[in-house]
Motif scaffolding. Structure first.
Motif, PDB file in Angstrom:
ATOM      1  N   UNK A   1       0.841  -1.198   0.000  1.00 46.01           N
ATOM      2  CA  UNK A   1       0.000   0.000   0.000  1.00 46.01           C
ATOM      3  C   UNK A   1       0.879   1.252   0.000  1.00 46.01           C
ATOM      4  N   UNK A   2       0.602   2.195  -0.895  1.00 50.34           N
ATOM      5  CA  UNK A   2       1.270   3.494  -0.847  1.00 50.34           C
ATOM      6  C   UNK A   2       0.885   4.218   0.434  1.00 50.34           C
ATOM      7  N   UNK A   3       1.720   5.124   0.867  1.00 52.69           N
ATOM      8  CA  UNK A   3       1.452   5.848   2.109  1.00 52.69           C
ATOM      9  C   UNK A   3       0.148   6.635   2.023  1.00 52.69           C
ATOM     10  N   UNK A   4      -0.123   7.241   0.860  1.00 50.01           N
ATOM     11  CA  UNK A   4      -1.359   8.012   0.698  1.00 50.01           C
ATOM     12  C   UNK A   4      -2.584   7.109   0.802  1.00 50.01           C
ATOM     13  N   UNK A   5      -2.456   5.867   0.322  1.00 53.57           N
ATOM     14  CA  UNK A   5      -3.564   4.909   0.427  1.00 53.57           C
ATOM     15  C   UNK A   5      -3.808   4.536   1.878  1.00 53.57           C
ATOM     16  N   UNK A   6      -2.717   4.368   2.653  1.00 50.57           N
ATOM     17  CA  UNK A   6      -2.862   4.036   4.073  1.00 50.57           C
ATOM     18  C   UNK A   6      -3.529   5.170   4.843  1.00 50.57           C
TER      19      UNK A   6
END
Length: 755
Positions: A593-598
């Motif tokens: 997961x990308x940080x923005x998705x998290x």
């Protein structure tokens, strides 16, 4: 047989009377004709009299051609003639075409004559019901040499529910694609229809006995404010067309009438008819299509002068007050119909091949396909797998079954038909056996409401165990599923050791369940909510009405879709084959997961916690316990849909997954709050209140309640307790309701919102 026939015909007589038909009693096939009938009419021929007695009026009925029988008449007749057949008097409210042979029925259903949604199967053929045409007076036309008779002024037909002398029952045959609320909404016979029947009969029967009287046609008035375009610009054609072309006009008129009856606005009707017309070969000329729409609307307004057909969609009704502050559940947001990546093409394929389009259910089909294809070989860095449970709820004959065909067709075309399992599991052992055979598979369960109903029956504990094991399997994607422990006494040492070793590493089960609203909500219990079973599903309830089916033709699965399936299955970690033994732990591709998705997921988590706190007062907070997990599983599927070689899960696909799951979970919460109580009695009560509310100001009579699925499964005493409780709580009242078409008032239970 006689007792049953007697009971059914009495009930049918009252039902027909309540619907506005004029009914009279006839003889009965279950009794011997009286001597006067045998001797005076048939010169003592008892056999011939027995054949005709079930069609013979047993009361003077001339006056009922003009007046409706009173309640006293009906009470006297049903008490005096308990085994009678019944007849419907024709000419004043209804015209009936009597096709008394297979050839005549085929002609009536060939498209030459205007279609009607109300038919009755008779002893030899069918009766076709039409409304009275105000411009054409049709009298009774019966002739021994005619292939088709017209029952109009001065006539009657044997009513459905009666029994023919040969033992066949007269039974209704409805076309569910039409929305018909009363006799007046039926189509009318035109002059062209009558002429076609004359030609079929091979003689000028109507001119001799029917005395057709046609009012001089009036020019169409100029109507603009209520329609959105000037009807005077589109005068109906005077001449008929060939059947191949005429069927298009007839279908356009039929569709327009259905949409008007369902309350659809003119702009939407026009858009839907334009879209439908593009599929015709060849399409109708736009001017001709407008003619069909305009003439249908004018006919409707002439018959219903107080109706108003809105030009544009009405604004949504304000949401009811709720402690939950849940979003509007009236329709899925538009962007959720567009799945990112190849699965978006699956949605398009599902819509293109559907006879009855269900776009929202097509999205569920695509996600279910992605769920099973990605299987047990892909996971996120947070330990999420792709296995999901989907539930599609839609009315019968509305197209929900197509999602099953789409998934099966794509898997078969891609060479992975073995991933398709049977329809449901009869026990926990059956579920475990199927997972041992194929640890990664999809089970498509039709009539899921009945499956749930069976699982709650005391005499069927095995299905209840299967439900429990399905709950467990959903959570075991990242670990192992073990079978129940059985005695190994009597087994060889080797067999006992093999049994102890049996387990399924990373079971990957996808469920795609189908059901109708009535059976699902009827089977939905507080236990299924509280044990977390319902919360593991992504539930989509279609809001679309039934549609007329189309013929999309044979369309092959697009190559891009089959290539994607093959790529996903062949790109497994470690170059594994697509089938792994259940006891072996497969290597897996891990997507991060990308940080923005998290961050999006963290915001969802905070929102869900707040909602669960609000739902605690209802005891259903468990419904949102899996929302975040479901969103992460869908995000994994979508990342692979966009790129089968993906290594990360982006913010964009995660945002779509969150929106999709949140919408459906909130909708289900709202539904459960309104329809499921803390006990079986409370759940039944809420479901019954919902059925009464659906009837609006018309309400439900005791007769209708007895035939409503939500009430009919109860015993008489239970039904009375429910109704008494509904009234005592102020949800509904038993009041006298006037009929919009006239006639005696009805005593009906009406919801408090419409009293």
């Amino acid at each position: 047989m006689e007792t049953q026939a007697s009971k059914l015909t009495d009930e049918c007589a009252w039902e027909l009377y309540d619907r506005g038909f004029t009914v009279i009693p006839l003889g009965s096939p279950f009794e011997t004709p009286p001597p006067y009938f045998v001797n005076k009419r048939f010169d003592g021929n008892k056999e011939k009299a027995q054949q005709e007695w079930p069609k013979q009026a047993r009361v003077p009925w001339a006056k009922f051609q003009k007046v409706t029988p009173s309640l006293e008449d009906m009470d006297y007749w049903t008490a005096s003639y308990p085994r009678a057949n019944w007849a419907i008097v024709t000419g004043t409210r209804v015209i009936v075409v009597d096709a008394d042979s297979e050839e005549a029925v085929q002609f009536m259903e060939s498209g030459t004559i205007g279609r009607t949604p109300w038919k009755v199967k008779t002893g030899k053929g069918k009766h076709f019901y039409y409304a009275v045409n105000p411009n054409v007076e049709i009298r009774n036309s019966v002739n021994a040499h005619s292939k088709i008779d017209i029952r109009g002024l001065g006539g009657y037909v044997v009513a459905p529910g009666s029994t023919h002398a040969n033992g066949n029952r007269y039974e209704w045959e409805y076309d569910a694609s039409w929305v018909i609320d009363s006799i007046d909404d039926l189509p009318c016979l035109s002059e062209e229809d009558l002429q076609a029947i004359q030609q079929f009969n091979g003689r000028n029967v109507l001119n001799k006995s029917s005395q057709v009287k046609t009012n001089s046609p009036k020019p169409n008035p100029e109507v603009t404010g209520n329609l959105g375009f000037n009807t005077a610009d589109y005068q109906p054609k005077a001449s008929g067309e060939a059947v191949s072309e005429g069927s298009r006009n007839q279908s356009a008129v039929s569709l327009t009438g259905q949409y008007i009856a369902s309350g659809t606005d003119l702009r939407t009707i026009k858009q839907m008819l334009d879209t439908w017309n593009t599929g015709n070969s060849p399409p109708l000329d736009p001017s001709e299509l407008n003619t069909c729409i305009a003439s249908t609307i004018l006919t409707h307004l002439r018959k219903h002068p107080h109706d108003v057909i809105p030009v544009q969609p009405a604004p949504p009704e304000p949401a009811k007050a709720s402690n939950l502050s849940l979003p509007d559940s009236g329709g899925m947001p538009g962007h959720l119909y567009d799945i990112p990546g190849v699965l978006g093409e699956v949605v398009q394929f599902a819509n293109q091949t559907a006879r009855r389009k269900q776009p929202a259910l097509a999205v569920q089909s695509a996600l279910a396909l992605g769920s099973v294809v990605c299987g047990r070989y892909y996971k996120t860095d947070k330990g999420n797998f792709s296995s999901l449970y989907f539930l599609n709820i839609a009315k019968s004959a509305s197209g929900k079954e197509h999602c099953k065909d789409v998934v099966e067709q794509i898997l078969e075309a891609s060479g992975y038909g073995r991933l398709i399992s049977g329809s449901g599991y009869t026990s926990s052992g059956a579920l475990f056996s199927e997972l041992l055979h194929e640890p990664n598979h999809i089970s498509i369960i039709d009539e899921f409401g009945k499956y749930l109903e069976g699982s709650q029956h005391k005499m069927n504990p095995h299905k209840a165990e299967a439900i429990t094991r399905l709950v467990e399997a959903w959570s075991k994607c990242g670990s192992s599923l073990y079978p129940p422990v059985y005695s190994t006494m009597g087994m060889s040492k080797q067999a006992a050791e093999e049994m102890r070793k049996r387990c399924i590493k990373h079971p990957a089960l996808t469920l795609l369940a189908l059901t109708t609203p009535g059976t699902f909500y009827g089977a939905l219990s507080p236990e299924l909510v509280k044990d977390g079973f319902l919360g593991r599903f992504i539930v989509m309830e279609s809001q679309l009405k039934r549609q007329v089916s189309s013929d999309p033709g044979l369309i092959e699965v697009p190559e891009n879709i089959t290539k994607w399936v093959a790529t996903i299955r062949e790109n497994l970690a470690g170059n594994l084959t697509s089938h792994m033994p259940p006891e072996n732990k497969p290597a897996q591709n891990i997507l991060v997961f990308e940080e923005a998705a998290l961050q999006r997921l963290k915001a969802l988590d905070q929102e869900i916690i707040q909602k669960m706190d609000e739902l605690e007062q209802y005891g259903i907070e468990v419904l949102l316990g899996r929302t975040r997990e479901k969103a992460m599983r869908i995000a994994l599927i979508l990342a692979l849909s966009v790129d089968p070689f993906a290594e990360t899960i982006t913010r964009q696909v995660t945002g779509w997954a969150i929106d999709y799951v949140r919408y459906h979970d909130y909708y289900m919460v709202d539904t459960v709050v309104n329809r499921v109580g803390g006990s079986s009695f409370e759940t039944q009560l809420k479901e019954c209140v919902h059925e009464i509310e659906k009837a609006k100001e018309r309400g439900l009579t005791l007769y209708e309640i007895g035939r409503n699925p939500s009430f009919s499964k109860m015993r008489g005493k239970e039904r009375k307790e429910i109704l008494d409780d509904i009234c005592s709580r102020g949800h509904a009242r038993l009041i006298q309701v006037a009929k919009p078409t006239g006639g005696r008032p009805r005593m009906a239970y009406v919801h408090a919102n419409f009293c």
